[in-house]
Design an enzyme around this catalytic site. Sequence first.
Site, PDB file in Angstrom:
ATOM      1  N   ASN A 125     -29.493 -33.084  -1.936  1.00 61.04           N
ATOM      2  CA  ASN A 125     -30.026 -31.655  -1.965  1.00 61.04           C
ATOM      3  C   ASN A 125     -30.371 -31.343  -0.570  1.00 61.04           C
ATOM      4  OD1 ASN A 125     -32.315 -33.502  -0.782  1.00 61.04           O
ATOM      5  ND2 ASN A 125     -33.219 -33.912  -2.738  1.00 61.04           N
ATOM      6  N   ARG A 126     -31.233 -30.391  -0.259  1.00 61.81           N
ATOM      7  CA  ARG A 126     -31.300 -29.912   1.029  1.00 61.81           C
ATOM      8  C   ARG A 126     -31.950 -31.015   2.020  1.00 61.81           C
ATOM      9  NH1 ARG A 126     -32.646 -24.095   2.132  1.00 61.81           N
ATOM     10  NH2 ARG A 126     -33.336 -24.015  -0.156  1.00 61.81           N
ATOM     11  N   LYS A 127     -32.930 -31.566   1.558  1.00 64.30           N
ATOM     12  CA  LYS A 127     -33.738 -32.605   2.456  1.00 64.30           C
ATOM     13  C   LYS A 127     -32.707 -33.632   2.715  1.00 64.30           C
ATOM     14  CE  LYS A 127     -37.670 -35.540   2.624  1.00 64.30           C
ATOM     15  NZ  LYS A 127     -37.323 -36.949   2.592  1.00 64.30           N
ATOM     16  N   GLU A 128     -32.017 -34.171   1.592  1.00 66.53           N
ATOM     17  CA  GLU A 128     -30.931 -35.260   1.984  1.00 66.53           C
ATOM     18  C   GLU A 128     -30.167 -35.074   2.907  1.00 66.53           C
ATOM     19  OE1 GLU A 128     -31.478 -37.602  -2.307  1.00 66.53           O
ATOM     20  OE2 GLU A 128     -30.038 -35.866  -2.104  1.00 66.53           O
ATOM     21  N   ASP A 180     -29.542 -35.822 -11.768  1.00 69.08           N
ATOM     22  CA  ASP A 180     -28.452 -36.583 -12.546  1.00 69.08           C
ATOM     23  C   ASP A 180     -27.419 -35.565 -13.367  1.00 69.08           C
ATOM     24  OD1 ASP A 180     -29.505 -39.105 -11.968  1.00 69.08           O
ATOM     25  OD2 ASP A 180     -31.071 -39.217 -13.134  1.00 69.08           O
TER      26      ASP A 180
END
Length: 468
Positions: free
Chosen positions: A192-195, A260
């Site tokens: 995701n964006r944060k990761e 998922d």
Amino acid sequence: MAKKVEILVVGDLMLDHYIWGSCDRISPEAPVQVVKIAKETHRLGGAGNVVQNLLALGAKVSVASVVGDDEVGLRIKNMLSELGAGGGLILSEKGRESSIKSRVMASHQQVVRIDKESAVKINLESELVQKVTENLKNFSVVLLSDYGKGVLSDKVCRDIINECVRLDIPVLIDPKGNDYSKYKNATLLTPNRKEASEATGIAIKNTIDLRAAIMKLKNELNLKYSIVTLSEEGIALFDKELEIFPAEAKEVFDVTGAGDTVLATLGFMLASKKDIKEAIKMANLAAAVVVAKIGSATANFGEIEELLRSRANAEFEHKIKSAEQVAEILSQRGEKKVVFTNGCFDILHAGHARYLAKARDFGDILIVGLNSDASVRRLKGESRPINSQLDRACVLSGLGFVDYVVIFDEDTPMELIKKLRPDILVKGADYEGKEVVGSDIVKDVRLVEFVDGKSTSAIVKRIKDADK
């Protein structure tokens, strides 16, 4: 019947424990809520939720993992076996504590989550890799679901990815942590964006940052495709250029497990030989179904099709109004000229489309009065209409030159015309020399030539003749 695609899921298996209850008071012992338990349920979590999403889509699934030699681990294995997704690739490790996450739910909200697990590297790395590599040739796609609980160690990831590359099997990964080096040479990752920000060291605040981060992941990890999920904004893909696929979700109740669902849907679509862009569009739709549910959930193709149908109806239904609603709208029309026509429009054909387009040219707003099913039966006989009034209204609403559709139940549109008071009435040229209903109210009547050979009756006759 088409053969089911076979997919292998490798990753951290968990047990999701839900405690459902009600909460209407505060404890006298501490400033905390008191939950009265109504029921308890269990679901597979972590990589297990990926499995359930794949099964919902119709895939044949096997699972490779390591669980603890304990009651929770046994329960996880039994639940997978009951789903037909065991495959004999799950190892039990003595002394390891299986992951269980207990969520207390009250009034459809999560009150607290309690985790019990040992998030340390597994001792059975070589055994797990051997199990996987011995069976890889049986699968179309491999999915690695990394929850950082120790199953997907550096060695496990690298060995499995290298063997997948050798066998030309796509390997898709939902990553964890800041160091993505163990995922090098995978087909794609789904951070995701944060990761993605944490893994690249690039704060993603705009499209320029996103492009820099997504390209860095692709180049440094030698990925075939680079993807970043953007929550409510959708999914970004870098293949040759950056492209953002908008999210499909309209209602969001719980984002648990949405990642998922994205991983599972992408894997299923690629295993089904679909291209990456088609896969991403389907993943967005599946995620939209899932986030509208409570807890980790799945999406099947029936639900996805229903979502698409409801979106299509919603897009057109804003044009389908009652006579009273349209009259209210027209009261604010100012100098705009209102055109009215009516008909059954049972099987919409090119003649209808040209007729309506010409009618719209006479003014600024085109209203179509549509005979109801009962009205059509009285006029045309019991075998008609072919299409229901809602279906006919939706098809008419899909035409850009139609502004509003009003269904009426009478044999003629006289009452409707009285309520709407249009400026212009339009009918077919076959009304030449005949009285047009409503012409005593609306003085401006225009007749439009029909297209020769184009009629619903002729189409119905051809269909019947073809069946003889």
